[in-house]
Motif scaffolding. Sequence first.
Motif, PDB file in Angstrom:
ATOM      1  N   TYR A 264      -4.531  -0.153  -1.830  1.00 48.69           N
ATOM      2  CA  TYR A 264      -3.617  -1.296  -1.401  1.00 48.69           C
ATOM      3  C   TYR A 264      -4.010  -2.341  -2.364  1.00 48.69           C
TER       4      TYR A 264
ATOM      5  N   THR B 130       0.818  -1.240   0.237  1.00 45.69           N
ATOM      6  CA  THR B 130      -0.053  -0.005   0.007  1.00 45.69           C
ATOM      7  C   THR B 130       0.756   1.312  -0.116  1.00 45.69           C
ATOM      8  N   ASP B 131       0.196   2.331  -0.623  1.00 44.47           N
ATOM      9  CA  ASP B 131       0.761   3.627  -0.301  1.00 44.47           C
ATOM     10  C   ASP B 131       0.422   4.354   0.935  1.00 44.47           C
TER      11      ASP B 131
END
Length: 136
Positions: A72, A66-67
């Motif tokens: 995600y 995920t960022d």
Amino acid sequence: MELKFNDYLISTDKALLHRETVRQLLGNTYWANKRPAEKIDKSIETSLCYGVYHGKSQIGFARIITDWATTYWLCDVVIDDTYRGRGIGKKLVEIITQSDELKGLSGFLGTADAHGLYERYGFARDADRFMVRRPK
């Protein structure tokens, strides 16, 4: 995060992970059975990981990439064959998809055979929009 489910513990504590068990679990899957140990280790280091434990034995695993802001990717969801059919995988996916950490993020995953499971948790098939580029 730690959560008890019947006789099982689901945890994001990487210190609890049994890396050799994770390698064995992934080695028995169609998607990761050729993945080298060093790649599995690197993926653990750089991802949010969920371990599932029965006593001192690790019996399941899942990984999130995920960022932390928009998206995600749920991957490597696996439960040991001897523990399947007990609702453990469903509980694992439920915990992941309802976690505060991922709330408000778009979730993605790839599966060849578990569409029904993931649809229960809000994932929808979208074959017209997704593309893949695999390493050679």
